[in-house]
Scaffold this motif. Structure first.
Motif, PDB file in Angstrom:
ATOM      1  N   SER A 171      54.393  43.616  35.079  1.00 40.99           N
ATOM      2  CA  SER A 171      53.538  42.399  35.672  1.00 40.99           C
ATOM      3  C   SER A 171      53.445  42.485  36.971  1.00 40.99           C
ATOM      4  O   SER A 171      52.152  42.830  37.613  1.00 40.99           O
ATOM      5  CB  SER A 171      54.155  41.747  35.171  1.00 40.99           C
ATOM      6  OG  SER A 171      53.161  40.492  35.597  1.00 40.99           O
ATOM      7  N   ARG A 196      49.079  43.620  38.882  1.00 42.30           N
ATOM      8  CA  ARG A 196      48.597  42.754  39.788  1.00 42.30           C
ATOM      9  C   ARG A 196      48.355  42.508  40.415  1.00 42.30           C
ATOM     10  O   ARG A 196      47.213  42.913  41.423  1.00 42.30           O
ATOM     11  CB  ARG A 196      49.490  40.969  39.687  1.00 42.30           C
ATOM     12  CG  ARG A 196      50.240  39.736  38.824  1.00 42.30           C
ATOM     13  CD  ARG A 196      50.999  38.875  39.236  1.00 42.30           C
ATOM     14  NE  ARG A 196      52.491  39.382  39.739  1.00 42.30           N
ATOM     15  CZ  ARG A 196      52.942  39.671  39.055  1.00 42.30           C
ATOM     16  NH1 ARG A 196      53.324  39.215  38.067  1.00 42.30           N
ATOM     17  NH2 ARG A 196      54.190  39.780  40.245  1.00 42.30           N
ATOM     18  N   THR A 224      50.857  40.089  28.594  1.00 42.66           N
ATOM     19  CA  THR A 224      50.981  38.583  29.073  1.00 42.66           C
ATOM     20  C   THR A 224      51.515  38.947  30.096  1.00 42.66           C
ATOM     21  O   THR A 224      51.362  38.936  31.262  1.00 42.66           O
ATOM     22  CB  THR A 224      52.114  38.074  28.863  1.00 42.66           C
ATOM     23  OG1 THR A 224      52.084  37.284  27.845  1.00 42.66           O
ATOM     24  CG2 THR A 224      52.615  36.366  30.117  1.00 42.66           C
ATOM     25  N   ALA A 225      51.414  40.559  30.469  1.00 43.07           N
ATOM     26  CA  ALA A 225      51.750  41.165  31.601  1.00 43.07           C
ATOM     27  C   ALA A 225      50.463  42.290  32.492  1.00 43.07           C
ATOM     28  O   ALA A 225      50.813  43.002  33.543  1.00 43.07           O
ATOM     29  CB  ALA A 225      53.216  42.503  31.791  1.00 43.07           C
TER      30      ALA A 225
END
Length: 327
Positions: free
Chosen positions: A257, A261, A290-291
């Motif tokens: 994650s 980002r 989700t990551a």
């Protein structure tokens, strides 16, 4: 015809097979051995033979760009192109050319051989004949691999056998065509150019995009993965288990994650050669989404790696790359 190197043009040397020269003359001598009616069916061709033949084990992104540059430099002079290449990384080059030459709307046939051109009962002459004939098919409009009687999509082909004459397969895509009764047969009425920008990578590449490939193994942890996921890494092909599973390790998922980002493009594909991901089927697959990990579907490792390299070389933002990544 662009002869880049590989086993098809090699000759015996003191240390074993080594790159050979005078390829065009040698190729024409072998093609003259074909029966008269098959010789007559061959298209007229010119040959560009690299003075520094590439052992395909030494292939780098710069070589992919060089080949694309040479095709584009002559795109208005020829109806089709044959790229002769070593088999070890042939699928990587074919995938890269699929992205670089998208929209060219001409057949670009990548081929090679498991044995040198002059080997009796070898596969080189057959593959050479087939590549030339497929390159003259007006219904073909994309990069394809002609090998062992099969015509495969360039962005779906994989080397499947180290020695067999049918050394390549496309486990998740139908064949584009095949060689039947000494003639090319297409299974499509008009093939599609892959989505993308018809533009070569900058060549030579002064700073190739930093893309890596990692296959999960039982026992991998975040400390091991952190050594690869450095801030300099721009893209990662992550080969997960089954239909999209990873270890239930919060630290490992947090590391992924953090990397996405900051702009690292992480694409997950399955370690299984057949089938595609279904990242919503299991909780760990959902955790990958989700990551910020991208679902690579049924793409091959070669296709994902070269797609990442190509998009990043165009200077696109991470968000733009995400939009174009999976065709």
């Amino acid at each position: 015809m662009i002869y880049t190197g590989g086993t098809i043009g090699m000759r015996p040397g003191h240390r074993g097979l080594e790159p050979g020269h005078d390829f065009e003359q040698r190729a024409r001598v072998q093609l003259d051995r074909l029966p008269a009616e098959r010789r007559a069916a061959l298209p007229r061709f010119h040959c560009l033979a690299y003075r520094d033949p590439i052992d395909s084990s030494n292939t780098r992104p710069e070589h992919w760009a060089r080949i694309a540059h040479d095709v584009l430099a002559h795109q208005h002079e020829y109806d089709g192109f044959v790229i002769l290449h070593g088999t070890d990384t042939l699928a990587w080059t074919a995938a890269s050319l699929s992205w670089q030459l998208a929209g060219l709307n001409k057949p670009i046939i990548v081929s090679g051989a498991q044995q040198p051109l002059e080997v009796e009962s070898g596969d080189a002459l057959a593959n050479l004949e087939q590549a030339l004939r497929f390159a003259a098919c007006p219904g073909l409009a994309e990069v394809a691999v002609a090998f062992g009687g099969r015509l495969l999509r360039g962005d779906a082909a994989r080397k499947w056998d180290t020695h067999a004459h049918q050394g390549f397969a496309s486990p998740n895509a139908n064949w584009l065509g095949e060689w039947l009764d000494h003639a090319p047969v297409l299974h499509v009425t008009r093939s599609r150019p892959p989505e993308g920008v018809c533009r070569p990578m900058p060549w030579p590449l002064e700073a190739p995009p930093r893309v890596a490939r990692l296959a999960l193994w039982p026992g991998i942890d975040s400390d091991m993965m952190a050594r690869l996921l450095t801030p300099e890494l721009q893209g990662l092909v992550l080969e997960v288990w089954g239909s999209g599973n990873v270890p239930e390790d919060p630290a490992l998922l947090a590391l992924l994650s953090t990397a996405t980002r900051r702009g690292c493009l992480i694409v997950a594909i399955s370690q299984c050669p057949h089938g595609s991901l279904a990242m919503t089927s299991y909780a760990t697959g959902h955790a990958l989404r989700t990551a910020g990990v991208i679902d690579g579907g049924a793409m091959t490792p070669e296709a994902v790696f070269t797609r990442l390299s190509h998009l990043l070389s165009l200077g696109l933002s991470p968000q733009q790359c995400r939009h174009h990544l999976v065709p």
